[in-house]
Design a protein around this motif. Sequence first.
Motif, PDB file in Angstrom:
ATOM      1  N   LEU A 188       0.839  -1.198   0.000  1.00 60.25           N
ATOM      2  CA  LEU A 188       0.000   0.000   0.000  1.00 60.25           C
ATOM      3  C   LEU A 188       0.873   1.247   0.000  1.00 60.25           C
ATOM      4  O   LEU A 188       1.808   1.364   0.804  1.00 60.25           O
ATOM      5  CB  LEU A 188      -0.900   0.005   1.244  1.00 60.25           C
ATOM      6  N   VAL A 189       0.567   2.186  -0.887  1.00 54.94           N
ATOM      7  CA  VAL A 189       1.212   3.496  -0.907  1.00 54.94           C
ATOM      8  C   VAL A 189       0.130   4.550  -0.726  1.00 54.94           C
ATOM      9  O   VAL A 189      -0.895   4.533  -1.423  1.00 54.94           O
ATOM     10  CB  VAL A 189       1.982   3.734  -2.218  1.00 54.94           C
ATOM     11  N   LEU A 190       0.352   5.457   0.217  1.00 58.36           N
ATOM     12  CA  LEU A 190      -0.604   6.525   0.502  1.00 58.36           C
ATOM     13  C   LEU A 190      -0.125   7.845  -0.086  1.00 58.36           C
ATOM     14  O   LEU A 190       1.080   8.089  -0.198  1.00 58.36           O
ATOM     15  CB  LEU A 190      -0.769   6.696   2.010  1.00 58.36           C
ATOM     16  N   VAL A 191      -1.062   8.706  -0.433  1.00 62.32           N
ATOM     17  CA  VAL A 191      -0.740  10.079  -0.810  1.00 62.32           C
ATOM     18  C   VAL A 191      -1.310  10.992   0.270  1.00 62.32           C
ATOM     19  O   VAL A 191      -2.444  10.814   0.728  1.00 62.32           O
ATOM     20  CB  VAL A 191      -1.320  10.443  -2.194  1.00 62.32           C
ATOM     21  N   ALA A 192      -0.494  11.943   0.729  1.00 57.91           N
ATOM     22  CA  ALA A 192      -0.978  12.964   1.657  1.00 57.91           C
ATOM     23  C   ALA A 192      -1.565  14.087   0.812  1.00 57.91           C
ATOM     24  O   ALA A 192      -0.847  14.746   0.053  1.00 57.91           O
ATOM     25  CB  ALA A 192       0.163  13.483   2.524  1.00 57.91           C
ATOM     26  N   VAL A 202       4.565   6.940   1.970  1.00 59.44           N
ATOM     27  CA  VAL A 202       3.619   8.055   1.897  1.00 59.44           C
ATOM     28  C   VAL A 202       4.201   9.078   0.925  1.00 59.44           C
ATOM     29  O   VAL A 202       5.346   9.527   1.100  1.00 59.44           O
ATOM     30  CB  VAL A 202       3.394   8.708   3.277  1.00 59.44           C
ATOM     31  N   LEU A 203       3.435   9.436  -0.099  1.00 56.72           N
ATOM     32  CA  LEU A 203       3.890  10.405  -1.087  1.00 56.72           C
ATOM     33  C   LEU A 203       3.456  11.814  -0.687  1.00 56.72           C
ATOM     34  O   LEU A 203       2.321  12.030  -0.270  1.00 56.72           O
ATOM     35  CB  LEU A 203       3.321  10.073  -2.471  1.00 56.72           C
ATOM     36  N   LEU A 204       4.382  12.759  -0.826  1.00 56.39           N
ATOM     37  CA  LEU A 204       4.138  14.164  -0.494  1.00 56.39           C
ATOM     38  C   LEU A 204       4.293  15.018  -1.749  1.00 56.39           C
ATOM     39  O   LEU A 204       5.178  14.763  -2.577  1.00 56.39           O
ATOM     40  CB  LEU A 204       5.111  14.632   0.587  1.00 56.39           C
ATOM     41  N   GLY A 205       3.477  16.048  -1.874  1.00 56.65           N
ATOM     42  CA  GLY A 205       3.427  16.831  -3.104  1.00 56.65           C
ATOM     43  C   GLY A 205       4.321  18.047  -3.159  1.00 56.65           C
ATOM     44  O   GLY A 205       4.040  18.985  -3.918  1.00 56.65           O
ATOM     45  N   HIS A 206       5.414  18.080  -2.403  1.00 58.53           N
ATOM     46  CA  HIS A 206       6.306  19.239  -2.445  1.00 58.53           C
ATOM     47  C   HIS A 206       6.955  19.375  -3.824  1.00 58.53           C
ATOM     48  O   HIS A 206       7.478  18.402  -4.363  1.00 58.53           O
ATOM     49  CB  HIS A 206       7.403  19.108  -1.383  1.00 58.53           C
ATOM     50  N   THR A 207       6.946  20.590  -4.353  1.00 57.40           N
ATOM     51  CA  THR A 207       7.474  20.854  -5.686  1.00 57.40           C
ATOM     52  C   THR A 207       8.838  21.533  -5.617  1.00 57.40           C
ATOM     53  O   THR A 207       9.344  21.852  -4.539  1.00 57.40           O
ATOM     54  CB  THR A 207       6.521  21.763  -6.469  1.00 57.40           C
ATOM     55  N   ARG A 208       9.386  21.776  -6.801  1.00 55.02           N
ATOM     56  CA  ARG A 208      10.669  22.486  -6.884  1.00 55.02           C
ATOM     57  C   ARG A 208      10.567  23.883  -6.274  1.00 55.02           C
ATOM     58  O   ARG A 208      11.517  24.388  -5.661  1.00 55.02           O
ATOM     59  CB  ARG A 208      11.110  22.584  -8.351  1.00 55.02           C
ATOM     60  N   ASP A 209       9.408  24.516  -6.424  1.00 55.69           N
ATOM     61  CA  ASP A 209       9.202  25.837  -5.827  1.00 55.69           C
ATOM     62  C   ASP A 209       9.243  25.762  -4.306  1.00 55.69           C
ATOM     63  O   ASP A 209       9.822  26.630  -3.641  1.00 55.69           O
ATOM     64  CB  ASP A 209       7.862  26.418  -6.281  1.00 55.69           C
ATOM     65  N   ASP A 210       8.622  24.722  -3.739  1.00 54.26           N
ATOM     66  CA  ASP A 210       8.673  24.523  -2.287  1.00 54.26           C
ATOM     67  C   ASP A 210      10.115  24.318  -1.828  1.00 54.26           C
ATOM     68  O   ASP A 210      10.521  24.817  -0.771  1.00 54.26           O
ATOM     69  CB  ASP A 210       7.841  23.302  -1.881  1.00 54.26           C
ATOM     70  N   GLN A 211      10.881  23.586  -2.627  1.00 51.59           N
ATOM     71  CA  GLN A 211      12.278  23.343  -2.284  1.00 51.59           C
ATOM     72  C   GLN A 211      13.068  24.647  -2.251  1.00 51.59           C
ATOM     73  O   GLN A 211      13.865  24.882  -1.330  1.00 51.59           O
ATOM     74  CB  GLN A 211      12.902  22.374  -3.299  1.00 51.59           C
ATOM     75  N   ALA A 212      12.849  25.503  -3.247  1.00 55.92           N
ATOM     76  CA  ALA A 212      13.545  26.787  -3.290  1.00 55.92           C
ATOM     77  C   ALA A 212      13.212  27.629  -2.058  1.00 55.92           C
ATOM     78  O   ALA A 212      14.091  28.255  -1.451  1.00 55.92           O
ATOM     79  CB  ALA A 212      13.168  27.543  -4.562  1.00 55.92           C
TER      80      ALA A 212
END
Length: 344
Positions: free
Chosen positions: A41-45, A139-149
Amino acid sequence: MGPHPAVAAIRLAVRRVLHDVLTDLTDRPADRRTPDGAAPLVLVACSGGADSMALASALAFEAPKLGIRAGGITVDHGLQAGSDLRAAEVVTRMTALRLDPVESVAVRVGRDGGPEAAARDARYSALDEAADRLGAAAVLLGHTRDDQAETVLLGLARGSGIRSLSGMAEVSGGPGRTKRYRRPFLQIDRQTARKACMVQSLPVWDDPHNIDPAYTRSRLRHEGLPALEKALGKGVVEALARTAQLSRDDADALDAWAADAETGVRDADGRLECAKLYALPPAVRRRVLRRAVVAAGSPAGSLFARHIEEVDRLITGWRGQGAINLPGRVEAQRQGGRLVIRQG
C-alpha cells in the motif's frame, strides 16, 4: 494521442518513485507491513491543493499497473472555520479517483516553534500514525521544486548551516522507517502540477494560508522570490533547487565522517575528550557535538547553529565558563578535560 505534457511529467515522476518503493520492499522485506498476501500500500498525503491533487491523480493511475494499492490521507488541522467540511470534500475527491483506503484525520495543532512548525509537526504525527495503522510501505508528499527553493531560502535566513540549505530530501523517514516519505515532485515546478489538474478537470482548493502575509513562507513565496527573480533574472528557483541537492550531498558526507569520528573522541567510559574534539575539523566537530546533544535529549528541531556554537566554545575558547543551557533542559559543561552533556 498521449497525455498532456504536464500529466505525462507527473505520472513519470510517480512511476519512478513507485519502482523505487518496490525495489526497497524487495531489499528489505521486513519493512513490508501489509497483511499476508496483500499488495503493498502506498498513501498520498492530500490537502486538496493543486500539487497534492496532481499527485493523487498520478498515483491512482500508475499504482495499479505495478500491483500496488493506492490510498489517501487528508489532515484536518482545524485552523479554519469549516475545515472539517473541506477535509470531507477532499476525501470525496480522492474516492472519486478510486483511491482506497481514504481517510480524513483531525489533529490538534500546538504552539511549539510557531504556527507553521506546530502545524507541520501535527501533520507528520498524523501521517505516521495512519501509515503505521494501515501498514503503508510509503507516503507520497506533493512538495514541488518551488517549495524546495523556499525551504533553501528559509534555511539561509536562519543561518543554520549546510544541512539547512539542503532543503527537503526526496526520501526521508518516519519513526522506525528510514524511507517512509517520498517526494516525487522536487524536480517539477508548481505550475506544471496546476496545469496537470486543469487539463484533467481536477477540482483544487487554494489554502488561504498560502497567501496570508502573517506566515513567513507565504511572504517569501509572494514577495521574496519574485523580488529575487526581478533582481537576478529567471532561473532563481532552479538554481536554489540545485543548491539543495549539492548541499545535501556535502552534508551527508560530513555526517558520515562525524559518525565515524565520534567513537575516536570518547574515553573508555564513553565521555567526550576535549583535546581530541579540538583536533577535529570544525565542520566535523560541530556535527559530533550536535549528535551528542540530541542523544542527550535535546529536540533536533529546536537545536540551532547558535546552540552548537556555544557548546563548541567550550572546546575552542575555554576560559572557565559555566554550563551551557540547551533546548530540552539539556546542559553542556566542561569538567576535567571532558565535555559532559546531560539533561538537568
